[in-house]
Design a protein around this motif. Structure first.
Motif, PDB file in Angstrom:
ATOM      1  N   SER A  97       7.717 -14.496   7.012  1.00 38.17           N
ATOM      2  CA  SER A  97       6.749 -13.493   7.294  1.00 38.17           C
ATOM      3  C   SER A  97       8.274 -12.290   7.069  1.00 38.17           C
ATOM      4  CB  SER A  97       5.888 -12.975   7.790  1.00 38.17           C
ATOM      5  OG  SER A  97       6.215 -12.670   8.888  1.00 38.17           O
ATOM      6  N   GLN A  98       7.788 -11.196   6.278  1.00 43.37           N
ATOM      7  CA  GLN A  98       8.297  -9.924   5.648  1.00 43.37           C
ATOM      8  C   GLN A  98       7.477  -9.194   5.848  1.00 43.37           C
ATOM      9  OE1 GLN A  98      11.655  -9.666   3.112  1.00 43.37           O
ATOM     10  NE2 GLN A  98      10.478 -11.684   2.705  1.00 43.37           N
ATOM     11  N   PHE A  99       7.703  -7.250   6.287  1.00 38.73           N
ATOM     12  CA  PHE A  99       7.408  -6.325   7.038  1.00 38.73           C
ATOM     13  C   PHE A  99       7.770  -5.362   7.271  1.00 38.73           C
ATOM     14  CE2 PHE A  99       5.319  -3.016   8.945  1.00 38.73           C
ATOM     15  CZ  PHE A  99       4.374  -2.890   8.478  1.00 38.73           C
ATOM     16  N   PHE A 100       7.355  -4.460   5.773  1.00 37.13           N
ATOM     17  CA  PHE A 100       7.717  -3.248   5.481  1.00 37.13           C
ATOM     18  C   PHE A 100       7.038  -2.071   5.702  1.00 37.13           C
ATOM     19  CE2 PHE A 100       9.000   0.434   2.220  1.00 37.13           C
ATOM     20  CZ  PHE A 100      10.369   0.544   2.706  1.00 37.13           C
ATOM     21  N   LEU A 101       7.483  -0.743   6.465  1.00 38.60           N
ATOM     22  CA  LEU A 101       6.696   0.587   6.523  1.00 38.60           C
ATOM     23  C   LEU A 101       7.658   1.550   6.412  1.00 38.60           C
ATOM     24  CD1 LEU A 101       4.629   2.565   7.523  1.00 38.60           C
ATOM     25  CD2 LEU A 101       4.807   1.683   9.595  1.00 38.60           C
ATOM     26  N   SER A 102       7.719   2.577   5.786  1.00 40.00           N
ATOM     27  CA  SER A 102       8.534   3.465   5.934  1.00 40.00           C
ATOM     28  C   SER A 102       7.282   5.133   5.698  1.00 40.00           C
ATOM     29  CB  SER A 102       9.136   4.162   3.831  1.00 40.00           C
ATOM     30  OG  SER A 102       9.046   3.724   3.335  1.00 40.00           O
ATOM     31  N   ALA A 103       8.562   6.362   5.980  1.00 41.12           N
ATOM     32  CA  ALA A 103       7.220   7.249   5.387  1.00 41.12           C
ATOM     33  C   ALA A 103       8.878   8.043   5.144  1.00 41.12           C
ATOM     34  CB  ALA A 103       6.922   8.186   7.340  1.00 41.12           C
ATOM     35  N   HIS A 104       7.992   9.366   4.504  1.00 48.99           N
ATOM     36  CA  HIS A 104       8.760  10.217   4.018  1.00 48.99           C
ATOM     37  C   HIS A 104       8.265  11.771   4.148  1.00 48.99           C
ATOM     38  CE1 HIS A 104      11.210   7.224   1.618  1.00 48.99           C
ATOM     39  NE2 HIS A 104       9.863   6.549   1.315  1.00 48.99           N
ATOM     40  N   ARG A 153       3.778  16.542   1.246  1.00 51.25           N
ATOM     41  CA  ARG A 153       4.650  16.396   1.959  1.00 51.25           C
ATOM     42  C   ARG A 153       4.860  15.054   2.430  1.00 51.25           C
ATOM     43  NH1 ARG A 153       5.432  21.900   4.126  1.00 51.25           N
ATOM     44  NH2 ARG A 153       5.662  21.034   5.863  1.00 51.25           N
ATOM     45  N   LEU A 154       3.782  14.907   2.682  1.00 52.09           N
ATOM     46  CA  LEU A 154       3.801  13.349   3.577  1.00 52.09           C
ATOM     47  C   LEU A 154       3.454  12.007   2.636  1.00 52.09           C
ATOM     48  CD1 LEU A 154       4.484  11.447   5.708  1.00 52.09           C
ATOM     49  CD2 LEU A 154       1.659  11.942   6.298  1.00 52.09           C
ATOM     50  N   ASP A 155       4.339  10.797   2.406  1.00 54.62           N
ATOM     51  CA  ASP A 155       4.591   9.685   2.035  1.00 54.62           C
ATOM     52  C   ASP A 155       4.430   8.548   3.100  1.00 54.62           C
ATOM     53  OD1 ASP A 155       3.942  10.975  -0.364  1.00 54.62           O
ATOM     54  OD2 ASP A 155       6.224  10.857  -0.849  1.00 54.62           O
ATOM     55  N   LEU A 156       3.343   7.824   2.903  1.00 52.37           N
ATOM     56  CA  LEU A 156       3.973   6.605   3.079  1.00 52.37           C
ATOM     57  C   LEU A 156       3.456   5.416   2.576  1.00 52.37           C
ATOM     58  CD1 LEU A 156       1.038   7.380   5.992  1.00 52.37           C
ATOM     59  CD2 LEU A 156       3.637   7.888   6.549  1.00 52.37           C
ATOM     60  N   GLU A 157       4.403   4.339   2.907  1.00 50.19           N
ATOM     61  CA  GLU A 157       3.949   2.822   2.009  1.00 50.19           C
ATOM     62  C   GLU A 157       4.335   1.572   3.104  1.00 50.19           C
ATOM     63  OE1 GLU A 157       7.029   0.985  -1.212  1.00 50.19           O
ATOM     64  OE2 GLU A 157       6.960   2.879  -0.859  1.00 50.19           O
ATOM     65  N   THR A 158       3.956   0.395   2.906  1.00 52.42           N
ATOM     66  CA  THR A 158       4.118  -0.417   4.190  1.00 52.42           C
ATOM     67  C   THR A 158       4.062  -1.347   3.147  1.00 52.42           C
ATOM     68  OG1 THR A 158       3.027  -1.845   5.672  1.00 52.42           O
ATOM     69  CG2 THR A 158       1.323  -0.922   4.704  1.00 52.42           C
ATOM     70  N   SER A 159       4.445  -2.644   3.061  1.00 53.05           N
ATOM     71  CA  SER A 159       4.372  -3.894   2.796  1.00 53.05           C
ATOM     72  C   SER A 159       4.047  -5.387   3.180  1.00 53.05           C
ATOM     73  CB  SER A 159       5.032  -4.036   1.223  1.00 53.05           C
ATOM     74  OG  SER A 159       6.337  -4.352   2.010  1.00 53.05           O
ATOM     75  N   LEU A 197       0.894  -1.240   0.214  1.00 55.20           N
ATOM     76  CA  LEU A 197       0.059  -0.180  -0.197  1.00 55.20           C
ATOM     77  C   LEU A 197       0.638   1.564   0.324  1.00 55.20           C
ATOM     78  CD1 LEU A 197      -2.385  -0.529   2.705  1.00 55.20           C
ATOM     79  CD2 LEU A 197      -3.675  -0.898   0.277  1.00 55.20           C
ATOM     80  N   SER A 198       0.442   2.089  -0.703  1.00 50.25           N
ATOM     81  CA  SER A 198       0.728   3.801  -0.605  1.00 50.25           C
ATOM     82  C   SER A 198      -0.034   4.753  -0.417  1.00 50.25           C
ATOM     83  CB  SER A 198       1.594   3.909  -2.359  1.00 50.25           C
ATOM     84  OG  SER A 198       3.037   2.795  -2.339  1.00 50.25           O
ATOM     85  N   PHE A 199       0.577   5.400   0.041  1.00 51.99           N
ATOM     86  CA  PHE A 199      -0.419   6.854   0.598  1.00 51.99           C
ATOM     87  C   PHE A 199       0.379   8.201   0.230  1.00 51.99           C
ATOM     88  CE2 PHE A 199      -2.002   9.808   3.622  1.00 51.99           C
ATOM     89  CZ  PHE A 199      -3.260  10.065   3.219  1.00 51.99           C
ATOM     90  N   ALA A 200      -0.490   8.877   0.193  1.00 51.44           N
ATOM     91  CA  ALA A 200       0.994  10.460  -0.542  1.00 51.44           C
ATOM     92  C   ALA A 200      -0.657  11.434   0.267  1.00 51.44           C
ATOM     93  CB  ALA A 200       0.922  10.970  -1.555  1.00 51.44           C
ATOM     94  N   ARG A 201       0.031  12.188   1.001  1.00 55.59           N
ATOM     95  CA  ARG A 201      -1.109  13.379   1.923  1.00 55.59           C
ATOM     96  C   ARG A 201      -0.284  14.898   0.935  1.00 55.59           C
ATOM     97  NH1 ARG A 201      -4.649  14.595   5.684  1.00 55.59           N
ATOM     98  NH2 ARG A 201      -4.849  16.813   5.609  1.00 55.59           N
TER      99      ARG A 201
END
Length: 105
Positions: free
Chosen positions: A67-74, A40-46, A33-37
């Motif tokens: 299992s593998q989990f990833f989360l990032s915020a910019h 100014r703000l980008d979130l991504e998770t998998s 999933l990717s989300f852009a606000r």
């Protein structure tokens, strides 16, 4: 996977040889999933999950995470500047059969 290549101990010797050693069976899924606000703000998770085993022995595939989990915020807080955070998690991984080391954390 068919005709998987493994390092197999040579019978009667202390040496090992790479050779075809059966196959590998497994099931898996993954989502992202990717989300852009605004700008100014980008979130991504998998998240990914797998269940893989050696076709001949039924043993879990060594080194493959369950299992593998990833989360990032910019956060783009000023022109030409951003703050980034990232989290990675690897689930349980089996050791190869006969590996005397303790289980992986």
């Amino acid at each position: 996977i068919e005709d998987r290549i493994d390092i197999v101990t040579d019978p009667g010797f202390t040496s090992s040889t790479a050779q075809n050693n059966g196959g590998q069976d497994g099931h898996a899924f993954e989502f992202q999933l990717s989300f852009a606000r605004g700008e100014r703000l980008d979130l991504e998770t998998s998240y990914a999950w797998q269940d893989s085993e050696h076709a001949l022995t039924g043993e879990r595939v060594a080194g493959a995470p369950e299992s593998q989990f990833f989360l990032s915020a910019h956060w783009h807080f000023a022109p030409d500047w951003q703050l980034t955070g990232q989290l990675n998690h690897l689930g349980e991984r089996a050791r190869a059969p006969g590996d005397p080391r303790s289980p992986l954390d």
